[in-house]
Structure formats: structure tokens, C-alpha cells
Design a protein around this motif. Structure first.
Motif, PDB file in Angstrom:
ATOM      1  N   GLN A  18     -25.013  -1.093 -15.038  1.00  0.00           N
ATOM      2  CA  GLN A  18     -24.627  -1.918 -13.893  1.00  0.00           C
ATOM      3  C   GLN A  18     -23.714  -3.044 -14.375  1.00  0.00           C
ATOM      4  O   GLN A  18     -24.110  -3.850 -15.224  1.00  0.00           O
ATOM      5  N   PRO A  19     -22.481  -3.086 -13.856  1.00  0.00           N
ATOM      6  CA  PRO A  19     -21.534  -4.103 -14.330  1.00  0.00           C
ATOM      7  C   PRO A  19     -21.941  -5.509 -13.911  1.00  0.00           C
ATOM      8  O   PRO A  19     -22.537  -5.717 -12.849  1.00  0.00           O
ATOM      9  N   PHE A  21     -20.180  -9.310 -13.486  1.00  0.00           N
ATOM     10  CA  PHE A  21     -18.862  -9.925 -13.312  1.00  0.00           C
ATOM     11  C   PHE A  21     -18.950 -11.425 -13.573  1.00  0.00           C
ATOM     12  O   PHE A  21     -19.979 -12.061 -13.349  1.00  0.00           O
ATOM     13  N   SER A  22     -17.837 -11.981 -14.018  1.00  0.00           N
ATOM     14  CA  SER A  22     -17.803 -13.418 -14.307  1.00  0.00           C
ATOM     15  C   SER A  22     -16.988 -14.167 -13.261  1.00  0.00           C
ATOM     16  O   SER A  22     -16.024 -13.626 -12.704  1.00  0.00           O
ATOM     17  N   ALA A  23     -17.377 -15.413 -13.021  1.00  0.00           N
ATOM     18  CA  ALA A  23     -16.648 -16.252 -12.069  1.00  0.00           C
ATOM     19  C   ALA A  23     -15.315 -16.694 -12.641  1.00  0.00           C
ATOM     20  O   ALA A  23     -14.316 -16.778 -11.917  1.00  0.00           O
ATOM     21  N   ASP A  24     -15.284 -16.986 -13.932  1.00  0.00           N
ATOM     22  CA  ASP A  24     -14.060 -17.544 -14.504  1.00  0.00           C
ATOM     23  C   ASP A  24     -12.970 -16.490 -14.692  1.00  0.00           C
ATOM     24  O   ASP A  24     -11.786 -16.791 -14.548  1.00  0.00           O
ATOM     25  N   GLU A  25     -13.356 -15.241 -14.987  1.00  0.00           N
ATOM     26  CA  GLU A  25     -12.356 -14.203 -15.217  1.00  0.00           C
ATOM     27  C   GLU A  25     -12.230 -13.223 -14.057  1.00  0.00           C
ATOM     28  O   GLU A  25     -11.290 -12.430 -14.007  1.00  0.00           O
ATOM     29  N   GLN A  26     -13.201 -13.227 -13.141  1.00  0.00           N
ATOM     30  CA  GLN A  26     -13.253 -12.286 -12.011  1.00  0.00           C
ATOM     31  C   GLN A  26     -13.193 -10.830 -12.481  1.00  0.00           C
ATOM     32  O   GLN A  26     -12.599  -9.971 -11.827  1.00  0.00           O
ATOM     33  N   SER A  27     -13.784 -10.551 -13.624  1.00  0.00           N
ATOM     34  CA  SER A  27     -13.750  -9.200 -14.178  1.00  0.00           C
ATOM     35  C   SER A  27     -15.092  -8.888 -14.817  1.00  0.00           C
ATOM     36  O   SER A  27     -15.963  -9.758 -14.939  1.00  0.00           O
ATOM     37  N   VAL A  28     -15.261  -7.654 -15.250  1.00  0.00           N
ATOM     38  CA  VAL A  28     -16.499  -7.232 -15.894  1.00  0.00           C
ATOM     39  C   VAL A  28     -16.589  -7.867 -17.283  1.00  0.00           C
ATOM     40  O   VAL A  28     -15.667  -7.742 -18.091  1.00  0.00           O
ATOM     41  N   ILE A  29     -17.701  -8.551 -17.536  1.00  0.00           N
ATOM     42  CA  ILE A  29     -17.881  -9.156 -18.859  1.00  0.00           C
ATOM     43  C   ILE A  29     -19.097  -8.566 -19.575  1.00  0.00           C
ATOM     44  O   ILE A  29     -19.333  -8.874 -20.742  1.00  0.00           O
ATOM     45  N   LEU A 232     -21.373  -5.950  -5.333  1.00  0.00           N
ATOM     46  CA  LEU A 232     -20.237  -5.910  -6.251  1.00  0.00           C
ATOM     47  C   LEU A 232     -20.014  -4.485  -6.766  1.00  0.00           C
ATOM     48  O   LEU A 232     -18.921  -3.938  -6.637  1.00  0.00           O
ATOM     49  N   HIS A 233     -21.062  -3.907  -7.342  1.00  0.00           N
ATOM     50  CA  HIS A 233     -20.945  -2.517  -7.805  1.00  0.00           C
ATOM     51  C   HIS A 233     -22.332  -1.996  -8.158  1.00  0.00           C
ATOM     52  O   HIS A 233     -23.114  -2.672  -8.825  1.00  0.00           O
ATOM     53  N   PRO A 234     -22.663  -0.757  -7.739  1.00  0.00           N
ATOM     54  CA  PRO A 234     -23.958  -0.168  -8.093  1.00  0.00           C
ATOM     55  C   PRO A 234     -23.966   0.292  -9.546  1.00  0.00           C
ATOM     56  O   PRO A 234     -22.910   0.402 -10.180  1.00  0.00           O
ATOM     57  N   PRO A 235     -25.137   0.587 -10.092  1.00  0.00           N
ATOM     58  CA  PRO A 235     -25.203   1.176 -11.432  1.00  0.00           C
ATOM     59  C   PRO A 235     -24.489   2.528 -11.455  1.00  0.00           C
ATOM     60  O   PRO A 235     -24.566   3.292 -10.492  1.00  0.00           O
ATOM     61  N   VAL A 236     -23.803   2.802 -12.553  1.00  0.00           N
ATOM     62  CA  VAL A 236     -23.030   4.046 -12.680  1.00  0.00           C
ATOM     63  C   VAL A 236     -23.250   4.644 -14.069  1.00  0.00           C
ATOM     64  O   VAL A 236     -23.700   3.960 -14.995  1.00  0.00           O
ATOM     65  N   ARG A 237     -22.920   5.903 -14.174  1.00  0.00           N
ATOM     66  CA  ARG A 237     -23.130   6.581 -15.460  1.00  0.00           C
ATOM     67  C   ARG A 237     -22.008   6.288 -16.445  1.00  0.00           C
ATOM     68  O   ARG A 237     -22.222   6.295 -17.667  1.00  0.00           O
ATOM     69  N   GLU A 238     -20.829   6.001 -15.935  1.00  0.00           N
ATOM     70  CA  GLU A 238     -19.681   5.712 -16.794  1.00  0.00           C
ATOM     71  C   GLU A 238     -19.183   4.296 -16.528  1.00  0.00           C
ATOM     72  O   GLU A 238     -19.377   3.748 -15.439  1.00  0.00           O
TER      73      GLU A 238
END
Length: 403
Positions: A18-19, A21-29, A232-238
Motif C-alpha cells: 500500500q503506497p 504519499f508525502s505532503a511535501d513531495e506529493q508522491s510515493v515515499i 489515495l490508492h488501495p494495496p496492490v501487488r506491484e
């Protein structure tokens, strides 16, 4: 779920991710590793398997170790600044004194996975073992750069004590409580305490179970740096593309910022309005008694305030309370000489008013006596006397940007 079925069918055990996300980068950390099992075409969570006290620890360890190996092998393909969260309860972490698990992590370090990318998401809830040994093990892991996250907020009385002892790198807060009207209001106050604590001990707040936009806004407003949940995003296999939500999160944050700016402007405008109004009344009554001042203020603020009083700069109350009941305003002389310097920000605000010669509108807080959400306008009326006007919730509600 039958434990033996899983143990005899380990080829169908695999990790989901499960990804985060960060507030400062708005991306997966980061990614949190979650165990899954496929049975007859259905993907089943292994959460109940690991939480079942009837299943021996060695069984749980074998399944967990398999998941960790598979997850970290996949993590070798990630950017080197993306972390991996591994769930560990105290019993599982203490299995064989934690040494076999550490050796597995060190094996992946040799493959190029820096251990400062590993976050152990721990819980010692219901742990019957020696907490001192558990804490020593965590500190030992930290010497390798491994980070610690406390995974749950429970109501146990020693929770704050445990946070103080462990000083986790990350405090993980479950936003499930926001769904309940009965707990949601109190949760705001509790969370404010946690945000202050996190700041004091240098921990980062991670909000999980974000399932709606308002929960993301709540997390953002309350100092959350990291976010996780199905919204934001569900758990995924990849693994997903790390900037998948960058534009969407930018837009969301822009909306949140605009909303908060409007609220702050409303607070500023209200403070300026009170400043002008109260200053005029104080100047007109500077030679009168406190009672004269209060009567003049009541004429202007009868539908706004519900309590007024005067303190000196050390917090000792110089006047009675003037309190508004359903039948009208009354004097409460028993408050004379009570001291309020122990209240948060009291002396800080006194010094600020003394130096700036200007009033201050407080943040929102719960009144001790009425239990209502209020604000207080404080104003310097002389060299050593300060006026305090408590603003009623009804007025704040009518001007909802003040709430």
C-alpha cells in the motif's frame, strides 16, 4: 482461516503493497507490506492469521519471513529514497530475541538495500513479555539505521508514556474514528495533543485509513506529513508510478490552502473589528470602574460574549466575572484573586500585548466550565490590567469561518 492450510500452501502467499504519499513531495515515499493469500481465486488478507493468538509464533514467523523476503526482493527495484514499512508486533519481533530477522535484513543490505529505508511498524499491545528487553531490541535495531513507527493509538493509560520512552520516528494515526460523529469531535482534541507531542519529540505524523477527501484535509491540517488509505490508492501487488497522484494532490492541497487562508483572514478581520470596538469603549471608560466598563461592553457585545473579567499581568483576577446566563448578566465575585497564569500561552500573550499594545484573538478551545468551543479576545487596558472577553459558541457558529 486454517493455519495449516496456509503453511502447506506457501506458494500462494505473497505481499501486497500500500503506497504512502508525502505532503511535501506529493508522491510515493514508502510502501507498507501487507500479507495476502490466494485461495480458490480469492485474495485473502493474512491480518487475522497474524493476530490469532492460537497460532504458534514459529508458524507466524515462517509466513512473515517469506513475505519479508519477497517484499524486499521487489523493493530492490525501487528508487533508493523509497522506504518499506514492515508490520511487527512485539511477540513476532522478539521471536528468538530478534536475531534471525535482523540477519535477514542484513542479507538484503549486502544486496544493496540500505537499512535506513526499513521502517518497523510496531505494536506492543497485549504483549506479556519483558518490555525493557523489547525496548533494548528496538534501540539495537536503530543502531543499524532502521526506523521505528508506532502503529496504533489505543486508549491504554500508558500510551503517552510508551511514546515518550520509545521516541518513535513516526507516529501512525488511524482516521477510522473520524467516521463516527460521537468520537469525531473528541478525536480532534486528542489529535491536537498528539501533534504537539510529535513535534516535541521529533516524530513525523502518518495518517492511515484515509477513505474520503475530508479525512485527507483533516490529516493535512493537523500536521500530517505522510498519508495512506483507499482514497489515495488501495494495496496492490506491484509498485505504482511514484508521481501518479502528484497533480491531483497539488490540486487538493491548493483547495485546502485556499480554505485555510479564508479562515485565517476571517480570524484576522474579526480580531481587528474587536480591537477597534473594544479600544473605543475602553478609552471612553478609562476613568470609571470595572463595572462601568463591563456595562458599556455589554451594550455592544451582548450577542457576542458570555464572560468578561480583568487580570493583572501575573494572571491574578482583579475583577469579578461578568457572566451571561439565560436570564441576563450576573456578577461572580468568587473569581476575584484567582490566578490564571498556569493556562497555556497566558504569559506569552500578556508579554505580546504589553509590547504591541494590541489585543489578541485566541485559537479555538473548550471552555473548562461550559464545555463549549470558544475563543477569547484579550486586550491591554492599562499598564498592568488586561481585559478578557470570552466569545460564545453561538456567535462563532453564526460566523462559521471562525470555527
Amino acid at each position: 482461516m486454517d493455519a495449516l492450510e496456509i503453511l502447506s500452501d506457501l506458494e500462494n502467499v505473497f505481499p501486497y503493497f500500500q503506497p504512502i504519499f508525502s505532503a511535501d513531495e506529493q508522491s510515493v515515499i514508502a510502501y507498507e507490506v501487507l500479507g495476502r493469500y490466494e485461495s480458490e481465486g480469492n485474495i485473502i488478507s493474512l491480518g487475522n492469521f497474524f493476530q490469532d493468538d492460537q497460532i504458534p509464533d514459529e508458524y507466524k514467523y515462517d509466513v512473515d519471513l517469506l513475505l519479508v523476503k519477497m517484499a524486499l526482493n521487489q523493493a530492490l527495484t525501487l528508487d533508493e529514497d523509497i522506504s518499506i514499512f514492515l508490520n511487527r508486533n512485539a511477540d513476532l519481533l522478539m521471536y528468538r530475541h530478534g536475531e534471525p530477522f535482523l540477519q535477514e535484513l542484513l542479507a538484503f543490505e549486502k544486496k544493496g538495500l540500505r537499512l535506513d529505508r526499513i521502517v518497523l511498524e510496531i505494536s506492543d499491545r497485549n504483549y506479556a513479555g519483558d518490555l525493557d528487553q523489547f525496548d533494548h531490541l528496538l534501540q539495537y535495531y536503530r543502531t543499524y539505521g532502521i526506523k521505528i513507527a508506532i502503529a496504533r493509538i489505543d486508549s491504554e493509560s500508558n500510551y503517552f508514556e510508551r511514546i515518550g520512552q520509545l521516541k518513535p520516528d513516526i507516529l501512525k494515526i488511524n482516521l477510522q474514528a473520524l467516521k463516527s460523529t460521537s468520537t469525531g469531535i473528541n478525536f480532534h482534541d486528542v489529535l491536537f495533543t498528539f501533534s504537539l507531542l510529535a513535534r516535541k519529540i521529533g516524530s513525523t505524523l502518518l495518517f492511515e485509513n484515509i477513505e474520503m477527501s475530508y479525512q485527507l484535509q483533516f490529516a493535512w491540517k493537523n500536521g500530517g506529513r505522510y498519508y495512506q488509505g483507499f482514497y489515495l490508492h488501495p494495496p496492490v501487488r506491484e509498485f505504482i508510478e511514484r508521481n501518479l497522484l502528484k497533480e491531483r494532490l497539488k490540486e487538493k492541497f491548493h483547495d485546502f490552502i485556499s480554505y485555510e487562508k479564508k479562515k485565517l483572514e476571517a480570524v484576522y478581520t474579526t480580531a481587528e473589528t474587536f480591537q477597534a470596538k473594544v479600544q473605543e469603549i475602553v478609552l471612553k471608560n478609562r476613568n470609571g470602574t470595572f463595572q462601568d466598563l463591563f456595562q458599556a461592553l455589554i451594550k455592544e457585545l451582548d450577542q457576542i460574549a458570555f464572560r468578561m473579567y480583568v487580570c493583572d499581568e501575573d494572571g491574578f483576577q482583579k475583577s469579578a466575572n461578568i457572566f451571561k446566563e439565560t436570564t441576563g448578566w450576573i456578577n461572580q465575585a468568587q473569581y476575584i484573586q484567582k490566578n490564571w497564569s498556569w493556562r497555556p500561552y497566558f504569559l506569552e500573550n500578556i508579554i505580546k500585548m504589553r509590547n504591541e499594545r494590541k489585543g489578541i484573538l485566541s485559537d479555538l478551545y473548550s471552555d473548562i466550565e461550559t464545555g463549549e468551543t470558544i475563543r477569547t479576545f484579550s486586550f491591554p487596558i492599562s499598564g498592568n490590567e488586561y481585559l478578557f472577553i470570552d466569545i460564545a459558541y453561538q456567535y462563532l457558529f453564526q460566523h462559521d469561518q471562525l470555527l
